[in-house]
Design a protein around this motif. Sequence first.
Motif, PDB file in Angstrom:
ATOM      1  N   GLY A 289       7.740  71.011  23.222  1.00  0.00           N
ATOM      2  CA  GLY A 289       8.133  69.607  23.689  1.00  0.00           C
ATOM      3  C   GLY A 289       6.851  68.647  24.000  1.00  0.00           C
ATOM      4  N   LYS A 290       5.596  69.384  23.341  1.00  0.00           N
ATOM      5  CA  LYS A 290       4.366  68.570  23.383  1.00  0.00           C
ATOM      6  C   LYS A 290       4.337  67.306  22.527  1.00  0.00           C
ATOM      7  N   VAL A 291       3.649  66.287  22.703  1.00  0.00           N
ATOM      8  CA  VAL A 291       3.628  65.221  21.593  1.00  0.00           C
ATOM      9  C   VAL A 291       2.012  64.839  21.636  1.00  0.00           C
ATOM     10  N   TYR A 292       1.712  64.961  20.252  1.00  0.00           N
ATOM     11  CA  TYR A 292       0.516  64.496  19.733  1.00  0.00           C
ATOM     12  C   TYR A 292       0.149  63.459  18.900  1.00  0.00           C
ATOM     13  N   SER A 293      -0.488  62.450  19.216  1.00  0.00           N
ATOM     14  CA  SER A 293      -0.733  61.299  18.540  1.00  0.00           C
ATOM     15  C   SER A 293      -2.008  61.059  17.847  1.00  0.00           C
ATOM     16  N   TYR A 294      -2.409  60.570  16.663  1.00  0.00           N
ATOM     17  CA  TYR A 294      -3.737  60.492  16.066  1.00  0.00           C
ATOM     18  C   TYR A 294      -3.628  58.941  15.115  1.00  0.00           C
ATOM     19  N   VAL A 295      -4.801  58.340  15.251  1.00  0.00           N
ATOM     20  CA  VAL A 295      -4.937  57.445  14.184  1.00  0.00           C
ATOM     21  C   VAL A 295      -5.464  58.317  12.925  1.00  0.00           C
ATOM     22  N   ILE A 296      -4.731  57.841  11.752  1.00  0.00           N
ATOM     23  CA  ILE A 296      -5.448  58.391  10.354  1.00  0.00           C
ATOM     24  C   ILE A 296      -5.867  57.274   9.604  1.00  0.00           C
ATOM     25  N   LYS A 297      -6.955  57.861   8.984  1.00  0.00           N
ATOM     26  CA  LYS A 297      -7.866  56.996   8.055  1.00  0.00           C
ATOM     27  C   LYS A 297      -7.978  57.737   6.582  1.00  0.00           C
ATOM     28  N   TYR A 298      -8.224  56.906   5.545  1.00  0.00           N
ATOM     29  CA  TYR A 298      -8.772  57.545   4.327  1.00  0.00           C
ATOM     30  C   TYR A 298     -10.043  57.731   4.443  1.00  0.00           C
ATOM     31  N   ALA A 299     -10.702  58.827   3.841  1.00  0.00           N
ATOM     32  CA  ALA A 299     -12.178  58.811   3.615  1.00  0.00           C
ATOM     33  C   ALA A 299     -12.468  59.549   2.274  1.00  0.00           C
ATOM     34  N   ASP A 300     -13.582  59.114   1.517  1.00  0.00           N
ATOM     35  CA  ASP A 300     -13.776  59.863   0.387  1.00  0.00           C
ATOM     36  C   ASP A 300     -14.235  61.070   0.398  1.00  0.00           C
ATOM     37  N   SER A 301     -14.926  61.441   1.390  1.00  0.00           N
ATOM     38  CA  SER A 301     -15.365  62.932   1.397  1.00  0.00           C
ATOM     39  C   SER A 301     -14.893  63.245   3.234  1.00  0.00           C
ATOM     40  N   LEU A 302     -14.493  64.476   3.309  1.00  0.00           N
ATOM     41  CA  LEU A 302     -14.122  64.997   4.709  1.00  0.00           C
ATOM     42  C   LEU A 302     -15.245  65.944   5.366  1.00  0.00           C
ATOM     43  N   LYS A 303     -15.748  65.512   6.488  1.00  0.00           N
ATOM     44  CA  LYS A 303     -16.381  66.347   7.304  1.00  0.00           C
ATOM     45  C   LYS A 303     -15.793  67.459   7.968  1.00  0.00           C
ATOM     46  N   GLU A 304     -14.698  67.526   8.070  1.00  0.00           N
ATOM     47  CA  GLU A 304     -13.965  68.751   8.446  1.00  0.00           C
ATOM     48  C   GLU A 304     -12.529  68.937   7.751  1.00  0.00           C
ATOM     49  N   MET A 305     -12.375  70.162   7.435  1.00  0.00           N
ATOM     50  CA  MET A 305     -11.230  70.352   6.572  1.00  0.00           C
ATOM     51  C   MET A 305     -10.110  71.444   7.607  1.00  0.00           C
ATOM     52  N   ASN A 306     -10.561  71.809   8.506  1.00  0.00           N
ATOM     53  CA  ASN A 306      -9.848  72.393   9.495  1.00  0.00           C
ATOM     54  C   ASN A 306      -9.914  71.932  11.045  1.00  0.00           C
ATOM     55  N   ARG A 307      -8.699  71.378  11.314  1.00  0.00           N
ATOM     56  CA  ARG A 307      -8.645  70.907  12.742  1.00  0.00           C
ATOM     57  C   ARG A 307      -7.795  71.772  13.484  1.00  0.00           C
ATOM     58  N   PHE A 308      -8.452  72.410  14.651  1.00  0.00           N
ATOM     59  CA  PHE A 308      -7.749  73.246  15.639  1.00  0.00           C
ATOM     60  C   PHE A 308      -7.337  72.233  16.868  1.00  0.00           C
ATOM     61  N   VAL A 309      -5.999  71.966  17.274  1.00  0.00           N
ATOM     62  CA  VAL A 309      -5.726  71.232  18.095  1.00  0.00           C
ATOM     63  C   VAL A 309      -5.422  72.009  19.433  1.00  0.00           C
ATOM     64  N   SER A 310      -5.924  71.492  20.545  1.00  0.00           N
ATOM     65  CA  SER A 310      -5.957  72.046  22.042  1.00  0.00           C
ATOM     66  C   SER A 310      -4.792  71.503  22.835  1.00  0.00           C
ATOM     67  N   PHE A 311      -4.184  71.946  23.721  1.00  0.00           N
ATOM     68  CA  PHE A 311      -2.942  71.573  24.521  1.00  0.00           C
ATOM     69  C   PHE A 311      -3.169  70.231  25.224  1.00  0.00           C
ATOM     70  N   SER A 312      -4.822  70.132  25.642  1.00  0.00           N
ATOM     71  CA  SER A 312      -5.287  69.051  26.231  1.00  0.00           C
ATOM     72  C   SER A 312      -5.341  67.506  25.369  1.00  0.00           C
ATOM     73  N   GLU A 313      -5.062  67.473  24.194  1.00  0.00           N
ATOM     74  CA  GLU A 313      -4.782  66.592  23.573  1.00  0.00           C
ATOM     75  C   GLU A 313      -3.405  66.029  23.203  1.00  0.00           C
ATOM     76  N   SER A 314      -2.358  66.707  23.975  1.00  0.00           N
ATOM     77  CA  SER A 314      -1.152  66.173  23.705  1.00  0.00           C
ATOM     78  C   SER A 314      -1.160  64.839  24.822  1.00  0.00           C
ATOM     79  N   ILE A 315      -0.559  64.064  24.242  1.00  0.00           N
ATOM     80  CA  ILE A 315      -0.145  62.618  25.238  1.00  0.00           C
ATOM     81  C   ILE A 315       0.994  62.606  26.017  1.00  0.00           C
ATOM     82  N   GLY A 316       1.753  63.520  26.022  1.00  0.00           N
ATOM     83  CA  GLY A 316       3.112  63.433  26.739  1.00  0.00           C
ATOM     84  C   GLY A 316       3.780  64.724  26.294  1.00  0.00           C
ATOM     85  N   HIS A 317       4.965  64.713  26.977  1.00  0.00           N
ATOM     86  CA  HIS A 317       6.080  65.822  26.497  1.00  0.00           C
ATOM     87  C   HIS A 317       7.538  65.242  26.475  1.00  0.00           C
ATOM     88  N   VAL A 318       8.257  65.970  25.796  1.00  0.00           N
ATOM     89  CA  VAL A 318       9.798  65.736  25.613  1.00  0.00           C
ATOM     90  C   VAL A 318      10.630  66.477  26.687  1.00  0.00           C
TER      91      VAL A 318
END
Length: 274
Positions: A86-115
């Motif tokens: 039921g956790k909800v996560y929201s992000y702004v997403i953008k295009y980039a020619d090169s990526l600084k990170e290829m793996n992103r590990f999300v924590s519970f604290s990044e949730s913006i709410g819950h269902v």
Amino acid sequence: MRRLFLILLLATLGNISSAQEPQQLDTLYANEKMNLAIFFPTNIRQGIVGANNFVFSYNRERAQPLGLLKATKGNQSNLLVVTTDGKVYSYVIKYADSLKEMNRFVSFSESIGHVHQRESLVIRDTIQMDSNMVVHKQYPKAFLVKSSEAMLEQPERKNIFKRKEGVSLAIKNMVYFEDLVFMQFEIKNESGIDFDIDYLKVAMVIGNEKRRASYQSVPLKPQYVYKMPEKTRHAETSRFVYVLPKFTLGDNEKLELRLKELKGNRELILRRRL
């Protein structure tokens, strides 16, 4: 695509309650050359992007915590993910020619709410909401119409087709949403003769129709049909949407489409794995 995002967001989450303090969203970067792998703390229930130059893929058949984000050049957008807890996560997403990170590990604290269990969302973001777009499990006609309209505006993601006597039938797009499947079809007529449509039937089939003992067919009755024409004239192309009940194909099953001409002998049968 923006309209489809809003419609599906509201349909998935139900009524939205916003708190007074909006939360600053993190930004994720993606491109067409590499996958950005995003690992959530729990399995993904649903993920939606707000623009069609981004693609967020995840396992819809067996829930997993991994999602993959790709992008082509275009405007920035947003990604909304709901996990099975039921956790909800929201992000702004953008295009980039090169990526600084290829793996992103999300924590519970990044949730913006819950269902909640009632399918209402407690959220710390402020979201503008059109009350006419609030949708519940009954899927009212207004929701099906707007979602089908948005489906026709999306880029083609499939080109599964059958051609016979100058008439072709194709599947151009497919979107799973909750217990529905939005499927976009195309009929193209280059036969020199108008094609009057009697019906287009959809079914799951197993076995060979010529060997009746092993052949089985399970019809999939559309819950809604959007902009299906009565005829496709010569040199015309018709596109329309079927809203079908959710289905999955077994190892030996195929999807079967039967397009029959009214008061004529022409019939197209498209049978294919998706």
